[in-house]
Scaffold this motif. Sequence first.
Motif, short mmCIF file in Angstrom:
data_model
loop_
_atom_site.label_atom_id
_atom_site.label_comp_id
_atom_site.label_asym_id
_atom_site.label_seq_id
_atom_site.Cartn_x
_atom_site.Cartn_y
_atom_site.Cartn_z
N GLY A 103 0.53 -1.40 -0.12
CA GLY A 103 -0.01 -0.09 0.06
C GLY A 103 1.20 1.23 0.06
N LEU A 104 1.95 1.12 0.77
CA LEU A 104 3.08 2.54 0.74
C LEU A 104 3.27 2.94 -1.15
CD1 LEU A 104 4.51 4.47 2.38
CD2 LEU A 104 6.69 2.57 2.28
N PHE A 105 3.29 2.29 -1.67
CA PHE A 105 4.13 2.38 -3.38
C PHE A 105 2.80 2.47 -3.61
CE2 PHE A 105 7.25 -0.87 -1.43
CZ PHE A 105 8.34 0.67 -1.78
N ALA A 106 1.67 1.92 -3.84
CA ALA A 106 0.45 2.12 -4.76
C ALA A 106 -0.42 3.10 -4.15
CB ALA A 106 -0.43 0.71 -4.51
N TYR A 107 -0.51 3.62 -3.04
CA TYR A 107 -1.47 4.42 -2.65
C TYR A 107 -0.46 5.96 -2.55
CZ TYR A 107 -4.98 1.66 -1.37
OH TYR A 107 -6.04 1.30 -0.93
N THR A 108 0.67 5.98 -2.94
CA THR A 108 1.80 6.84 -3.17
C THR A 108 1.63 7.00 -5.24
OG1 THR A 108 3.01 6.33 -1.37
CG2 THR A 108 4.11 7.86 -3.05
N ASN A 109 1.85 6.20 -5.71
CA ASN A 109 1.56 6.07 -6.66
C ASN A 109 -0.38 7.47 -6.80
OD1 ASN A 109 2.98 5.67 -8.54
ND2 ASN A 109 2.12 4.53 -9.20
N GLN A 110 -1.00 6.78 -6.24
CA GLN A 110 -2.95 7.25 -6.38
C GLN A 110 -2.15 8.52 -6.18
OE1 GLN A 110 -5.40 5.61 -3.56
NE2 GLN A 110 -6.95 5.94 -4.85
N GLY A 111 -1.25 9.40 -4.68
CA GLY A 111 -1.38 10.41 -4.66
C GLY A 111 -0.52 11.17 -5.90
N VAL A 112 0.17 10.74 -6.25
CA VAL A 112 0.74 11.30 -7.23
C VAL A 112 0.18 11.71 -8.07
CG1 VAL A 112 2.79 11.87 -8.52
CG2 VAL A 112 3.31 10.86 -6.68
N GLY A 113 -0.71 10.49 -9.12
CA GLY A 113 -1.39 10.93 -9.72
C GLY A 113 -2.50 11.57 -9.95
N PHE A 114 -3.42 11.65 -8.62
CA PHE A 114 -4.50 12.09 -8.64
C PHE A 114 -3.85 13.74 -8.88
CE2 PHE A 114 -7.84 9.50 -6.32
CZ PHE A 114 -7.95 8.69 -7.47
N ALA A 115 -2.97 14.20 -7.53
CA ALA A 115 -2.67 16.22 -7.54
C ALA A 115 -1.91 16.04 -8.90
CB ALA A 115 -1.45 15.44 -6.81
N LEU A 116 -1.36 15.57 -9.83
CA LEU A 116 -0.95 16.53 -11.14
C LEU A 116 -2.25 16.01 -12.56
CD1 LEU A 116 2.87 15.26 -11.25
CD2 LEU A 116 1.54 17.13 -10.43
N LEU A 122 7.43 17.94 -16.82
CA LEU A 122 6.43 17.09 -16.15
C LEU A 122 5.99 15.78 -17.18
CD1 LEU A 122 4.12 17.15 -14.00
CD2 LEU A 122 3.19 17.95 -16.15
N ALA A 123 6.58 16.25 -18.41
CA ALA A 123 5.71 14.70 -18.98
C ALA A 123 6.90 13.35 -18.41
CB ALA A 123 5.15 14.48 -20.58
N THR A 124 8.40 13.97 -18.42
CA THR A 124 9.31 12.73 -18.65
C THR A 124 9.00 12.26 -16.99
OG1 THR A 124 10.11 14.20 -19.74
CG2 THR A 124 11.40 12.51 -18.14
N LEU A 125 9.14 13.52 -15.85
CA LEU A 125 9.17 13.03 -14.33
C LEU A 125 8.45 11.93 -13.53
CD1 LEU A 125 10.98 16.16 -12.62
CD2 LEU A 125 11.70 14.49 -13.85
N PHE A 126 7.08 12.43 -13.96
CA PHE A 126 5.98 12.17 -14.02
C PHE A 126 5.39 10.77 -13.81
CE2 PHE A 126 0.52 12.07 -14.17
CZ PHE A 126 1.31 11.32 -12.79
N PRO A 127 5.91 9.89 -15.61
CA PRO A 127 5.15 9.23 -15.72
C PRO A 127 6.28 7.59 -15.12
CG PRO A 127 5.98 9.79 -17.55
CD PRO A 127 5.74 10.92 -16.59
N LEU A 128 7.52 8.26 -15.73
CA LEU A 128 9.27 7.47 -14.90
C LEU A 128 8.73 6.56 -12.67
CD1 LEU A 128 11.59 6.12 -15.13
CD2 LEU A 128 13.25 8.76 -14.22
N LEU A 129 8.22 8.12 -12.89
CA LEU A 129 7.93 7.97 -10.51
C LEU A 129 6.86 6.61 -10.90
CD1 LEU A 129 8.41 8.52 -7.64
CD2 LEU A 129 6.74 10.15 -8.75
N TYR A 130 6.03 7.04 -11.80
CA TYR A 130 4.64 5.82 -11.47
C TYR A 130 5.34 4.59 -12.19
CZ TYR A 130 -0.14 4.72 -11.69
OH TYR A 130 -1.84 5.12 -11.51
#
Length: 485
Positions: free
Chosen positions: A257-270, A438-446
């Motif tokens: 959940g630590l990894f999955a919900y961090t992903n969700q938080g970043v995705g929703f915020a951006l 923005l389009a490089t950093l975001f999907p790589l982290l996701y």
Amino acid sequence: MADAAPALPPVRRVGRTTLAAYGFGAVAYGVKDLGFGTFLLLFYNQVIGLPSAQVGFVIMCALLFDACIDPAIGVASDRTRSRWGRRHPWMYAAALPIALGWLALWNPPDWQGPAVLAWLFASAVFVRSAVSSYEVPSQALTPELTADYDERTRITAWRYIFGWAGGMVMLFVAYRIFLLPTEAQPNGLLNRAGYQGLAIAGATVMFVAIMVSALGTHREIGRLPRPPAATGGFRAAVRELVAAARNRAFLVLLLAGLFAYTNQGVGFALSNYVYGYVWRFESATFAMLAGVLFVGVTIAFFAAPRIAARFGKPKTAAMLVVASGLLHGSPFWLRAAGLFPEPGDPAQVPSLFAIYIFNTACSVGTAILGASMMADIAEHSEAETGRRNEGVFYAGAFFIQKCTSGVGIFVAGVILAAAGFPENAQPGQVAAETIDRLATLFPLLYLTLACSAAIAFLRFPFGADEHRVRVAGLAGDGEVDRSRP
């Protein structure tokens, strides 16, 4: 009847009326999640005019502070004894504070920067604490309604489809009713008056959803497990919490959940930054977005329980979370290679929508299975400790969701700052280099976070067969095999 309540839930299929009422309560969480995840950073950054990194940091601090309250709520809920059972007193009591706090969050006073940040911190802590007081006891009902391994996935799927329905309806009304362009503000996402109307609508919906769910499941109180009350005071409660937290399956699921919900938080915020500035959606496109995403939720509602019944919850969750990471990043990588339609190309929106449908299905399916696995930990822990701690386990899950949601928003703010994203930006007027960063950093982290979550899911220590043997042993039909994970 309440005195005769069993100590272990029956292995049963829950009736549709109870299932619908129980699931409907998740609408409140969906509205809250949409507001925090999709609009809060944008509102305080672009509308109020505060720096994105500061806003993200304050939201993260508020959620981390509030998350520490969740374990206390879980223990208190487990220890509550009343004529309304362990969970319902909390559910009823939370409805009005949630609505009032929501109104305060979206109506900050006309103060200067630091004071507004303090308002954001205080109101965010209040709202999330009130939500915890409802959501932790409410989610703890999942393993109490039934001990059936696959039925718990079905129950969880109903909660998720209602939760997403609430969020998507609010997203639709946000884009089509409240956040519309005006002569004074051509960008509807920056329409401050619209956020005030959206806040009133959200507060009303959350209050109604909670009350309907509490009233609709009230008749189940007499059939819910009512184990003996724990003895001892604060120190005993802390020992109980620590013992539950040592459960291996619980720790593995928290890591996933630590990894999955961090992903969700970043995705929703951006998300609004991506929709508005990278893909340059028009108002009509925003209006269709809620329906498109809900198609993905519906696919997850039907598909996730069936796939998990065949391959098992841990493997299915791992497959879905990796697929989500790949799908989410695909339009960005194709864009970088010059293979994705540019803004204005008639093929762009249909291409994105097709990807969004299946990405959402995979993401929501992962969440459904994670929550269902959390329900199964109740018997796993009971076999080890002799206690049922549903409230503690769901408080732990909620703790992780809040922490990672806050971290996700903070990381989103950092990504925006690293990309050099300006305040009060207008679509089409942001530098191309900024959009590219923005389009490089975001999907790589996701994708990195998605793969990390998959590795954790695959380490979950038991499946359906082990669970059924354990339930049979706890019910007195056989011995619990304590040598099994």
